[in-house]
Design a protein around this motif. Structure first.
Motif, PDB file in Angstrom:
ATOM      1  N   LEU A   7      18.974   2.334  11.850  1.00 18.48           N
ATOM      2  CA  LEU A   7      19.379   2.946  13.115  1.00 18.48           C
ATOM      3  C   LEU A   7      18.721   4.309  13.307  1.00 18.48           C
ATOM      4  CD1 LEU A   7      23.211   2.154  13.273  1.00 18.48           C
ATOM      5  CD2 LEU A   7      21.359   0.973  14.446  1.00 18.48           C
ATOM      6  N   VAL A   8      18.630   5.074  12.223  1.00 20.37           N
ATOM      7  CA  VAL A   8      18.051   6.415  12.300  1.00 20.37           C
ATOM      8  C   VAL A   8      16.533   6.358  12.455  1.00 20.37           C
ATOM      9  CG1 VAL A   8      17.641   8.531  10.994  1.00 20.37           C
ATOM     10  CG2 VAL A   8      19.934   7.524  11.040  1.00 20.37           C
ATOM     11  N   GLN A   9      15.894   5.427  11.735  1.00 23.66           N
ATOM     12  CA  GLN A   9      14.438   5.404  11.662  1.00 23.66           C
ATOM     13  C   GLN A   9      13.777   4.658  12.817  1.00 23.66           C
ATOM     14  OE1 GLN A   9      12.448   6.997   9.390  1.00 23.66           O
ATOM     15  NE2 GLN A   9      14.322   7.968   8.652  1.00 23.66           N
ATOM     16  N   ASP A  10      14.498   3.741  13.460  1.00 26.00           N
ATOM     17  CA  ASP A  10      13.885   2.931  14.511  1.00 26.00           C
ATOM     18  C   ASP A  10      14.898   2.715  15.632  1.00 26.00           C
ATOM     19  OD1 ASP A  10      12.649   1.013  16.119  1.00 26.00           O
ATOM     20  OD2 ASP A  10      11.719  -0.002  14.426  1.00 26.00           O
ATOM     21  N   PRO A  11      14.674   3.300  16.819  1.00 23.81           N
ATOM     22  CA  PRO A  11      15.645   3.185  17.915  1.00 23.81           C
ATOM     23  C   PRO A  11      15.853   1.760  18.403  1.00 23.81           C
ATOM     24  CG  PRO A  11      13.584   4.159  18.692  1.00 23.81           C
ATOM     25  CD  PRO A  11      13.512   4.118  17.195  1.00 23.81           C
ATOM     26  N   ARG A  12      14.939   0.849  18.085  1.00 19.06           N
ATOM     27  CA  ARG A  12      15.121  -0.546  18.495  1.00 19.06           C
ATOM     28  C   ARG A  12      16.342  -1.168  17.835  1.00 19.06           C
ATOM     29  NH1 ARG A  12       9.571  -3.244  16.996  1.00 19.06           N
ATOM     30  NH2 ARG A  12      10.024  -1.993  15.146  1.00 19.06           N
ATOM     31  N   PHE A  13      16.795  -0.607  16.712  1.00 18.30           N
ATOM     32  CA  PHE A  13      17.941  -1.160  16.020  1.00 18.30           C
ATOM     33  C   PHE A  13      19.273  -0.635  16.558  1.00 18.30           C
ATOM     34  CE2 PHE A  13      14.546  -2.154  13.118  1.00 18.30           C
ATOM     35  CZ  PHE A  13      14.886  -3.431  12.701  1.00 18.30           C
ATOM     36  N   HIS A  15      15.134  -7.743   6.719  1.00 17.73           N
ATOM     37  CA  HIS A  15      14.879  -6.430   6.124  1.00 17.73           C
ATOM     38  C   HIS A  15      13.666  -6.456   5.210  1.00 17.73           C
ATOM     39  CE1 HIS A  15      19.152  -6.369   7.289  1.00 17.73           C
ATOM     40  NE2 HIS A  15      18.890  -5.115   7.608  1.00 17.73           N
ATOM     41  N   GLU A  16      13.473  -7.565   4.511  1.00 15.88           N
ATOM     42  CA  GLU A  16      12.282  -7.691   3.672  1.00 15.88           C
ATOM     43  C   GLU A  16      11.024  -7.683   4.542  1.00 15.88           C
ATOM     44  OE1 GLU A  16      10.392 -10.644   0.253  1.00 15.88           O
ATOM     45  OE2 GLU A  16      12.412 -10.989   1.023  1.00 15.88           O
ATOM     46  N   LEU A  17      11.105  -8.346   5.689  1.00 14.37           N
ATOM     47  CA  LEU A  17       9.978  -8.357   6.625  1.00 14.37           C
ATOM     48  C   LEU A  17       9.703  -6.949   7.146  1.00 14.37           C
ATOM     49  CD1 LEU A  17       7.933  -9.993   8.331  1.00 14.37           C
ATOM     50  CD2 LEU A  17       9.741 -10.250  10.045  1.00 14.37           C
ATOM     51  N   ILE A  18      10.761  -6.205   7.445  1.00 15.23           N
ATOM     52  CA  ILE A  18      10.599  -4.824   7.916  1.00 15.23           C
ATOM     53  C   ILE A  18       9.878  -3.988   6.864  1.00 15.23           C
ATOM     54  CG2 ILE A  18      11.854  -2.706   8.499  1.00 15.23           C
ATOM     55  CD1 ILE A  18      14.035  -4.574   9.694  1.00 15.23           C
ATOM     56  N   ALA A  19      10.294  -4.136   5.611  1.00  9.60           N
ATOM     57  CA  ALA A  19       9.681  -3.361   4.527  1.00  9.60           C
ATOM     58  C   ALA A  19       8.192  -3.671   4.399  1.00  9.60           C
ATOM     59  CB  ALA A  19      10.402  -3.640   3.217  1.00  9.60           C
ATOM     60  N   ARG A  20       7.815  -4.918   4.648  1.00  6.24           N
ATOM     61  CA  ARG A  20       6.408  -5.307   4.534  1.00  6.24           C
ATOM     62  C   ARG A  20       5.577  -4.858   5.722  1.00  6.24           C
ATOM     63  NH1 ARG A  20       8.048 -10.707   3.304  1.00  6.24           N
ATOM     64  NH2 ARG A  20       6.906 -11.395   5.142  1.00  6.24           N
ATOM     65  N   LYS A  21       6.184  -4.864   6.920  1.00 10.40           N
ATOM     66  CA  LYS A  21       5.417  -4.666   8.144  1.00 10.40           C
ATOM     67  C   LYS A  21       5.393  -3.221   8.644  1.00 10.40           C
ATOM     68  CE  LYS A  21       4.317  -9.040   9.075  1.00 10.40           C
ATOM     69  NZ  LYS A  21       2.915  -9.505   9.226  1.00 10.40           N
ATOM     70  N   THR A  22       6.425  -2.442   8.329  1.00 14.00           N
ATOM     71  CA  THR A  22       6.507  -1.097   8.893  1.00 14.00           C
ATOM     72  C   THR A  22       5.387  -0.203   8.368  1.00 14.00           C
ATOM     73  OG1 THR A  22       7.925   0.834   9.234  1.00 14.00           O
ATOM     74  CG2 THR A  22       8.078  -0.252   7.094  1.00 14.00           C
ATOM     75  N   PHE A  53       8.424   6.022   4.314  1.00 11.51           N
ATOM     76  CA  PHE A  53       9.778   6.366   3.874  1.00 11.51           C
ATOM     77  C   PHE A  53      10.729   5.199   4.127  1.00 11.51           C
ATOM     78  CE2 PHE A  53      14.036   7.836   5.083  1.00 11.51           C
ATOM     79  CZ  PHE A  53      14.441   8.429   3.899  1.00 11.51           C
ATOM     80  N   LEU A  54      10.639   4.618   5.333  1.00 11.23           N
ATOM     81  CA  LEU A  54      11.502   3.486   5.670  1.00 11.23           C
ATOM     82  C   LEU A  54      11.255   2.317   4.727  1.00 11.23           C
ATOM     83  CD1 LEU A  54      13.518   2.051   7.529  1.00 11.23           C
ATOM     84  CD2 LEU A  54      11.614   1.484   9.048  1.00 11.23           C
ATOM     85  N   ALA A  55       9.988   2.008   4.471  1.00 13.56           N
ATOM     86  CA  ALA A  55       9.665   0.894   3.581  1.00 13.56           C
ATOM     87  C   ALA A  55      10.253   1.113   2.195  1.00 13.56           C
ATOM     88  CB  ALA A  55       8.156   0.715   3.501  1.00 13.56           C
ATOM     89  N   GLY A  56      10.114   2.322   1.658  1.00 19.59           N
ATOM     90  CA  GLY A  56      10.618   2.618   0.329  1.00 19.59           C
ATOM     91  C   GLY A  56      12.125   2.522   0.234  1.00 19.59           C
ATOM     92  N   GLU A  57      12.812   3.048   1.249  1.00 19.78           N
ATOM     93  CA  GLU A  57      14.270   3.024   1.233  1.00 19.78           C
ATOM     94  C   GLU A  57      14.815   1.610   1.417  1.00 19.78           C
ATOM     95  OE1 GLU A  57      16.854   5.806   0.903  1.00 19.78           O
ATOM     96  OE2 GLU A  57      15.064   5.875  -0.348  1.00 19.78           O
ATOM     97  N   VAL A  58      14.175   0.806   2.274  1.00 13.41           N
ATOM     98  CA  VAL A  58      14.610  -0.578   2.435  1.00 13.41           C
ATOM     99  C   VAL A  58      14.440  -1.339   1.129  1.00 13.41           C
ATOM    100  CG1 VAL A  58      14.110  -2.782   3.580  1.00 13.41           C
ATOM    101  CG2 VAL A  58      14.207  -0.680   4.927  1.00 13.41           C
ATOM    102  N   LYS A  59      13.307  -1.151   0.453  1.00 12.57           N
ATOM    103  CA  LYS A  59      13.078  -1.820  -0.834  1.00 12.57           C
ATOM    104  C   LYS A  59      14.095  -1.386  -1.882  1.00 12.57           C
ATOM    105  CE  LYS A  59       8.123  -2.526  -0.117  1.00 12.57           C
ATOM    106  NZ  LYS A  59       6.746  -2.131  -0.533  1.00 12.57           N
ATOM    107  N   ARG A  60      14.533  -0.131  -1.802  1.00 12.04           N
ATOM    108  CA  ARG A  60      15.527   0.361  -2.757  1.00 12.04           C
ATOM    109  C   ARG A  60      16.915  -0.196  -2.462  1.00 12.04           C
ATOM    110  NH1 ARG A  60      19.373   4.262  -3.070  1.00 12.04           N
ATOM    111  NH2 ARG A  60      18.948   5.036  -0.959  1.00 12.04           N
TER     112      ARG A  60
END
Length: 248
Positions: A154-160, A203-210, A214-221
């Motif tokens: 929500l914080v990183q991407d307003p589309r959510f 969420h896995e797709l987001i981590a791969r595509k973004t 920072f967003l990718a790292g936090e999603v993977k964590r």
């Protein structure tokens, strides 16, 4: 996810939409085209069904499609393709809440209005993310990482955090549609849980595509921790709705 939707709502084409005389029907943002294949069983055999999407990579190859199903590349943010003004009896859309921004929606609705015949119907289906909540199968289930994952997005991407979806019936009215009806459902827990499990894959797709490192790292964590909470009975869910309306 399509089957979870139809199980929750109880229909593919809204009961308010007459199907006996449908000649042409469209699915915008068709994805896998699964909605079209279900709708195919409800419309007259001579009806033509068209799927539109910015990419058809998820759909079957044209060689295996039924003779009356055609797929077309179209970015809904672009002008209506030539020859499609006023030709459809029904146009269906689903899951655009994470695709379109607030200022893009009126233009998209206007294009759908343009593509419908007089008397034609729009059927638009979305999740109401403003009602997002985290439920627990057991009192001891934890939701901290699930909540953290969603708050991160929500914080990183307003589309959510779309705000237009819950107002779409009013936008239909402003565009000129009439006989507007909104059908809101809360999925039963067993379906809501399965729906949530499917959604975790996104969420896995987001981590791969973004391109946001920072967003990718936090999603993977967070994702493995959220999966573990899901295994222990926690899940995110929200209200979902279908809005139908008619072009005068």
């Amino acid at each position: 996810m399509h089957h979870f939707w139809t199980q929750t709502f109880g229909y593919v084409i809204h009961p308010k939409i007459p199907v006996d005389n449908i000649q042409r029907i469209a699915d915008v943002g068709t994805g896998t085209s699964i909605w079209l294949f279900d709708a195919l069983r409800q419309v007259p055999g001579q009806a033509q069904l068209d799927g539109f999407d910015i990419s058809l990579d998820a759909s079957p190859p044209p060689e295996v499609l039924p003779a009356n199903v055609k797929l077309h590349h179209w970015d809904v943010k672009q002008p209506v393709p030539e020859g499609l003004d006023g030709v459809f009896d029904v146009i269906h859309l689903r899951f655009f809440a994470f695709v379109l921004m607030n200022d893009e929606i009126p233009g998209v609705i206007a294009k759908i209005f343009q593509m419908l015949k007089p008397g034609g119907h729009i059927q638009w289906e979305e999740a109401d993310m403003e009602t997002l909540r985290f439920d627990k199968a057991k009192p001891e289930s934890k939701t901290d990482n699930l909540e953290g994952l969603f708050k991160l997005l929500l914080v990183q991407d307003p589309r959510f955090k779309p705000t237009w979806a819950n107002n779409i019936h009013h936008l239909f009215s402003e565009a000129g549609f009439v006989d507007i009806e909104k059908d809101t459902k809360d999925a039963p827990p067993h379906i809501a849980f399965q729906w949530h499990e499917c959604g975790l894959m996104i969420h896995e797709l987001i981590a791969r595509k973004t391109k946001n490192e920072f967003l990718a790292g936090e999603v993977k964590r967070l994702l493995p921790l959220a999966v573990e909470e899901t295994k222990n009975g926690a899940y995110g869910t929200s209200l979902r709705f279908t809005v139908v309306a008619r072009k005068p």
